[in-house]
Design an enzyme around this catalytic site. Structure first.
Site, mmCIF file in Angstrom:
data_model
loop_
_atom_site.group_PDB
_atom_site.id
_atom_site.type_symbol
_atom_site.label_atom_id
_atom_site.label_comp_id
_atom_site.label_asym_id
_atom_site.label_seq_id
_atom_site.Cartn_x
_atom_site.Cartn_y
_atom_site.Cartn_z
ATOM 1 N N ARG A 45 0.848 -1.185 0.000
ATOM 2 C CA ARG A 45 0.000 0.000 0.000
ATOM 3 C C ARG A 45 0.882 1.233 0.000
ATOM 4 O O ARG A 45 1.963 1.225 0.596
ATOM 5 C CB ARG A 45 -0.872 0.051 1.267
ATOM 6 C CG ARG A 45 -2.154 -0.723 1.170
ATOM 7 C CD ARG A 45 -3.172 -0.012 0.269
ATOM 8 N NE ARG A 45 -4.405 -0.758 0.143
ATOM 9 C CZ ARG A 45 -4.661 -1.698 -0.757
ATOM 10 N NH1 ARG A 45 -3.741 -2.038 -1.639
ATOM 11 N NH2 ARG A 45 -5.828 -2.301 -0.807
ATOM 12 N N GLU A 71 -2.253 8.410 -4.673
ATOM 13 C CA GLU A 71 -2.892 7.758 -5.820
ATOM 14 C C GLU A 71 -4.212 8.459 -6.067
ATOM 15 O O GLU A 71 -4.916 8.754 -5.102
ATOM 16 C CB GLU A 71 -3.163 6.268 -5.516
ATOM 17 C CG GLU A 71 -1.922 5.424 -5.628
ATOM 18 C CD GLU A 71 -2.196 3.926 -5.486
ATOM 19 O OE1 GLU A 71 -3.281 3.466 -5.896
ATOM 20 O OE2 GLU A 71 -1.320 3.226 -4.970
ATOM 21 N N HIS A 101 -0.555 0.374 -9.759
ATOM 22 C CA HIS A 101 -1.407 -0.429 -8.853
ATOM 23 C C HIS A 101 -2.116 -1.567 -9.618
ATOM 24 O O HIS A 101 -3.351 -1.625 -9.657
ATOM 25 C CB HIS A 101 -2.424 0.469 -8.137
ATOM 26 C CG HIS A 101 -2.911 -0.134 -6.846
ATOM 27 N ND1 HIS A 101 -3.297 0.621 -5.760
ATOM 28 C CD2 HIS A 101 -3.075 -1.431 -6.460
ATOM 29 C CE1 HIS A 101 -3.692 -0.178 -4.781
ATOM 30 N NE2 HIS A 101 -3.558 -1.430 -5.184
HETATM 31 N N1 LIG Z 1 -0.654 -4.156 -5.302
HETATM 32 C C1 LIG Z 1 -1.872 -4.643 -5.322
HETATM 33 O O1 LIG Z 1 -2.610 -4.517 -6.284
HETATM 34 C C2 LIG Z 1 -2.368 -5.404 -4.114
HETATM 35 C C3 LIG Z 1 -3.294 -6.433 -4.291
HETATM 36 C C4 LIG Z 1 -3.712 -7.140 -3.185
HETATM 37 C C5 LIG Z 1 -3.239 -6.793 -1.925
HETATM 38 N N2 LIG Z 1 -2.348 -5.773 -1.781
HETATM 39 C C6 LIG Z 1 -1.834 -5.396 -0.466
HETATM 40 O O2 LIG Z 1 -1.151 -6.480 0.101
HETATM 41 C C7 LIG Z 1 -1.417 -6.475 1.510
HETATM 42 C C8 LIG Z 1 -1.149 -7.847 2.081
HETATM 43 O O3 LIG Z 1 -2.130 -8.747 1.621
HETATM 44 P P1 LIG Z 1 -2.245 -10.232 2.215
HETATM 45 O O4 LIG Z 1 -3.347 -10.905 1.493
HETATM 46 O O5 LIG Z 1 -0.912 -10.859 2.264
HETATM 47 O O6 LIG Z 1 -2.729 -9.868 3.704
HETATM 48 P P2 LIG Z 1 -2.564 -10.772 4.999
HETATM 49 O O7 LIG Z 1 -3.480 -10.197 6.010
HETATM 50 O O8 LIG Z 1 -2.691 -12.209 4.633
HETATM 51 O O9 LIG Z 1 -1.042 -10.519 5.439
HETATM 52 C C9 LIG Z 1 -0.568 -9.314 5.943
HETATM 53 C C10 LIG Z 1 0.421 -9.662 7.039
HETATM 54 O O10 LIG Z 1 1.096 -8.457 7.442
HETATM 55 C C11 LIG Z 1 1.370 -8.600 8.845
HETATM 56 N N3 LIG Z 1 1.665 -7.277 9.388
HETATM 57 C C12 LIG Z 1 0.802 -6.323 9.807
HETATM 58 N N4 LIG Z 1 1.502 -5.236 10.200
HETATM 59 C C13 LIG Z 1 2.821 -5.515 10.029
HETATM 60 C C14 LIG Z 1 4.015 -4.792 10.248
HETATM 61 N N5 LIG Z 1 3.999 -3.545 10.707
HETATM 62 N N6 LIG Z 1 5.187 -5.395 9.966
HETATM 63 C C15 LIG Z 1 5.231 -6.662 9.486
HETATM 64 N N7 LIG Z 1 4.131 -7.402 9.253
HETATM 65 C C16 LIG Z 1 2.936 -6.822 9.524
HETATM 66 C C17 LIG Z 1 0.134 -9.249 9.400
HETATM 67 O O11 LIG Z 1 0.403 -9.904 10.631
HETATM 68 C C18 LIG Z 1 -0.228 -10.245 8.287
HETATM 69 O O12 LIG Z 1 0.308 -11.539 8.542
HETATM 70 C C19 LIG Z 1 -2.886 -6.052 1.556
HETATM 71 O O13 LIG Z 1 -3.290 -5.556 2.768
HETATM 72 C C20 LIG Z 1 -2.947 -5.003 0.482
HETATM 73 O O14 LIG Z 1 -2.665 -3.754 1.079
HETATM 74 C C21 LIG Z 1 -1.910 -5.075 -2.845
#
Ligand SMILES: NC(=O)c1ccc[n+]([C@@H]2O[C@H](COP(=O)([O-])OP(=O)(O)OC[C@H]3O[C@@H](n4cnc5c(N)ncnc54)[C@H](O)[C@@H]3O)[C@@H](O)[C@H]2O)c1
Length: 316
Positions: free
Chosen positions: A244, A273, A291
């Site tokens: 993000r 964005e 994105h």
């Molecule tokens: N670029 C894109 O188009 C796109 C698409 C999908 C998701 N995403 C982003 O990817 C992120 C992750 O997705 P996911 O499905 O893996 O989510 P998820 O919830 O499975 O995993 C996120 C992990 O981050 C950990 N976390 C939270 N805060 C943290 C910190 N400060 N330091 C280290 N770890 C921390 C959590 O414990 C969790 O295990 C989403 O929240 C979204 O923002 C981006």
């Protein structure tokens, strides 16, 4: 019953919903006209991706609405708790796009390791007149095999990214405050599988060890990577942020690229964005995408069918 998919919906989802008797509208209604549109058309389900915001104005003023659906993971564009307090269902598709995001990360990492992001900008302009000069500029590539991939945020996408790294012969180190260890199953096309047990380590250790760092945390109030963290990293390391905007301090990142502390970085997400800073867009050491982490046909199909089946379960 009417469903408004305001940021689009894959054909797989539209078909499943229509077969279940729903009417699906794919109009992209401007944000300020959404309340009126929903009320005039008695929309029951509002589906969004990341562009449309679903805040209290919609939640409070649209009595026909029963479900808010997010195609994808992060729900920071929806007032989720508020909507649930008001009796609305809020659904998303957390696992559908993990592999697509992980593959985009590696598209960036491979590209940066071999200067593809620069070569693709410069070859059309100077490929015929300065071929040898360009060949020399892009001669110092690196391999990913044998390097260390650091992952911050070891959830679904972090683990999918780790699997690709392991498959390439990288060492993987990860930090996640809520996950101590994970067993990753690498499945091959012929159904063979290899299991890797990864114990997470401290954030500082990940930063110190990583040749390539990839971020997979949800949106946060504070930067996860700012000048303090960049300072801890190896000289000449690479970074990818497909999590993000606001997870990485962009000003600190540009400084680290200018000083050579960070060799190159990839950004799929931006603090501003949809109008990223021009200093980022013009920076030759940045590999940039708008994105598109989840923007594959496969991920959108999975998102469509998962949303459809959840909606049918709730309303039928
Ligand atoms: N670029 C894109 O188009 C796109 C698409 C999908 C998701 N995403 C982003 O990817 C992120 C992750 O997705 P996911 O499905 O893996 O989510 P998820 O919830 O499975 O995993 C996120 C992990 O981050 C950990 N976390 C939270 N805060 C943290 C910190 N400060 N330091 C280290 N770890 C921390 C959590 O414990 C969790 O295990 C989403 O929240 C979204 O923002 C981006």
């Amino acid at each position: 019953m009417k469903i408004l998919a305001n940021d689009g919906l894959a054909k797989s989802g539209v078909t499943a919903l229509e077969e279940a008797g729903f009417e699906v509208e794919l109009n992209n209604v401007p944000q300020e006209e959404l309340v009126d549109y929903i009320n005039n058309n008695k929309v029951v389900v509002l589906l969004v991706r990341s562009a449309t915001k679903v805040r209290t104005d919609i939640i409070d003023n649209c009595p026909s609405l029963k479900i808010i659906g997010r195609g994808g993971v992060g729900m920071d564009n929806i007032d989720v708790e508020y909507a649930r307090e008001k009796g609305l269902h809020v659904i998303n598709t957390p696992a559908a796009s993990s592999h697509s995001v992980a593959e985009l990360v590696f598209a960036h990492l491979f590209g940066m390791a071999r200067f593809l992001h620069q070569a693709n900008r410069e070859m059309p302009l100077e490929g015929d007149s300065k071929f040898k000069t360009l060949k020399k500029s892009f001669a110092k590539g690196v391999e990913l095999r044998g390097k260390t991939l650091g992952i911050i945020g070891f959830g679904r996408i972090g683990q999918a990214t780790a699997k690709i790294g392991l498959g390439l012969g990288m060492k993987v180190v990860a930090f996640d405050p809520f996950i101590e260890a994970a067993t990753l199953e690498l499945e091959f096309y012929d159904h063979q599988a290899v299991f890797f047990e990864i114990n997470t380590i401290s954030k500082e250790e990940v930063l110190k060890q990583a040749d390539f760092l990839s971020l997979h945390v949800p949106a946060q109030k504070e930067y996860v990577i700012s000048s303090k963290e960049l300072e801890l990293m190896k000289d000449g390391a690479f970074i990818a942020n497909a999590a993000r905007g606001g997870v990485v301090d962009e000003v600190a990142l540009v400084k680290a690229l200018e000083s050579g502390k960070i060799s190159k970085a990839a950004l799929d997400v931006f603090e501003k964005e949809p109008t990223p800073e021009i200093q980022l867009l013009m920076n030759p050491d940045l590999s940039l995408t708008p994105h598109i982490g989840a923007a594959t046909g496969e991920a959108q199909d999975r998102i469509g069918t998962e949303l459809a089946s959840q909606i049918i379960d709730i309303l039928k």
